[in-house]
Design a protein around this motif. Structure first.
Motif, short mmCIF file in Angstrom:
data_model
loop_
_atom_site.label_atom_id
_atom_site.label_comp_id
_atom_site.label_asym_id
_atom_site.label_seq_id
_atom_site.Cartn_x
_atom_site.Cartn_y
_atom_site.Cartn_z
N GLN A 27 0.75 -1.11 0.11
CA GLN A 27 0.15 -0.06 -0.03
C GLN A 27 0.87 1.22 -0.04
O GLN A 27 0.46 2.31 -0.56
N TRP A 64 1.76 3.15 -3.48
CA TRP A 64 0.67 3.74 -4.13
C TRP A 64 0.94 5.34 -3.99
O TRP A 64 1.38 5.61 -2.85
N TRP A 93 -1.59 8.02 -3.03
CA TRP A 93 -2.67 7.96 -2.68
C TRP A 93 -3.05 9.45 -2.95
O TRP A 93 -2.39 10.41 -2.58
N ALA A 132 -9.01 9.45 -0.82
CA ALA A 132 -8.69 8.01 -0.73
C ALA A 132 -7.66 7.86 0.66
O ALA A 132 -6.75 8.66 0.71
N ARG A 133 -8.05 6.62 1.50
CA ARG A 133 -7.20 6.34 2.63
C ARG A 133 -6.90 4.80 2.47
O ARG A 133 -8.06 3.96 2.07
N PRO A 134 -5.80 4.39 2.70
CA PRO A 134 -5.63 3.02 2.65
C PRO A 134 -6.47 2.23 3.80
O PRO A 134 -6.68 2.76 4.85
N ALA A 148 -9.45 0.80 -5.20
CA ALA A 148 -7.84 0.59 -5.38
C ALA A 148 -7.88 -0.73 -4.80
O ALA A 148 -7.92 -1.40 -3.83
N ALA A 151 -8.03 0.47 -0.81
CA ALA A 151 -8.77 1.80 -0.33
C ALA A 151 -9.99 1.78 -1.05
O ALA A 151 -10.34 1.38 -2.19
N ALA A 176 -10.61 6.01 -4.48
CA ALA A 176 -9.48 6.11 -4.79
C ALA A 176 -9.45 6.56 -6.58
O ALA A 176 -8.53 6.25 -7.22
N THR A 208 -6.17 8.01 -7.78
CA THR A 208 -4.91 7.44 -7.40
C THR A 208 -4.46 6.71 -8.42
O THR A 208 -5.09 5.97 -9.43
#
Length: 186
Positions: A36, A39, A41, A45-47, A101, A142, A145, A148
């Motif tokens: 993660q 990426w 981001w 988006a947040r993982p 994602a 995520a 995204a 992203t």
């Protein structure tokens, strides 16, 4: 005429969001979390938290709470017919429509496809609802995204699948509760 009020009908059992999933062990969770970080981001988006990483095999929404035992029996029955199998997560992408994602296998193993088919058959035979759309095996990294970009290259993640789980997605909390686990031990 009757002067006594009628008893109200009983409340129907609560409907649950459940899914059968491949639930990675700690080492693989760490590797996915490391992936993660590769990426780029873009907001919003947040993982996903490492504790939530999984691969959904069969999603079921609207399952009556009093039928969970039936699904536990399905898990037990299906698990007896599978052995460990290898899964390689070697593609990273974003579904632009949903903004998911994800990591996915470029070649889903036959064992994974058969596991899904067996679970769907057993769940369907018991008259329980499940998502019958085409299966796109993936690990969600995520949501939201769309903007992203995935990493261009990365080392594939190798997963020896040794079991699966039944998980309750608790509405409104973002919490996943594992309510059953089965090893693959044919």
């Amino acid at each position: 005429m009757f002067d006594t009020p009628l008893d109200p009908p009983p409340d129907p059992p609560a409907a649950l969001r459940l899914f059968f999933a491949l639930w990675p062990g700690q080492a693989l969770r760490r590797h996915i979390a490391e992936h993660q970080r590769l990426w780029q981001w873009a907001p919003p988006a947040r993982p996903a938290a490492a504790t939530k990483l999984h691969l959904t095999v069969l999603f079921m929404e609207g399952v009556p709470a009093d039928r969970v035992t039936t699904l536990l029996e399905v898990g037990e029955r299906v698990a007896r017919n599978w052995a460990d199998f290898a899964l390689t997560l070697d593609r990273a992408a974003v579904w632009r429509h949903g903004g998911i994602a994800h990591l996915t296998p470029s070649q889903p193993p036959a064992e994974l496809l058969s596991l899904r088919a067996a679970l769907a058959e057993q769940v369907g035979q018991r008259g329980l609802p499940f998502d019958a759309r085409a299966f796109a095996p993936h690990v969600t990294l995520a949501r939201r995204a769309q903007a992203t970009q995935p990493p261009v290259t990365f080392p594939p993640l190798h997963w020896t699948v040794r079991g699966f789980a039944l998980v309750h997605s608790v509405l409104g909390t973002g919490r996943y509760d594992v309510i059953g686990r089965w090893p693959l031990n044919r």
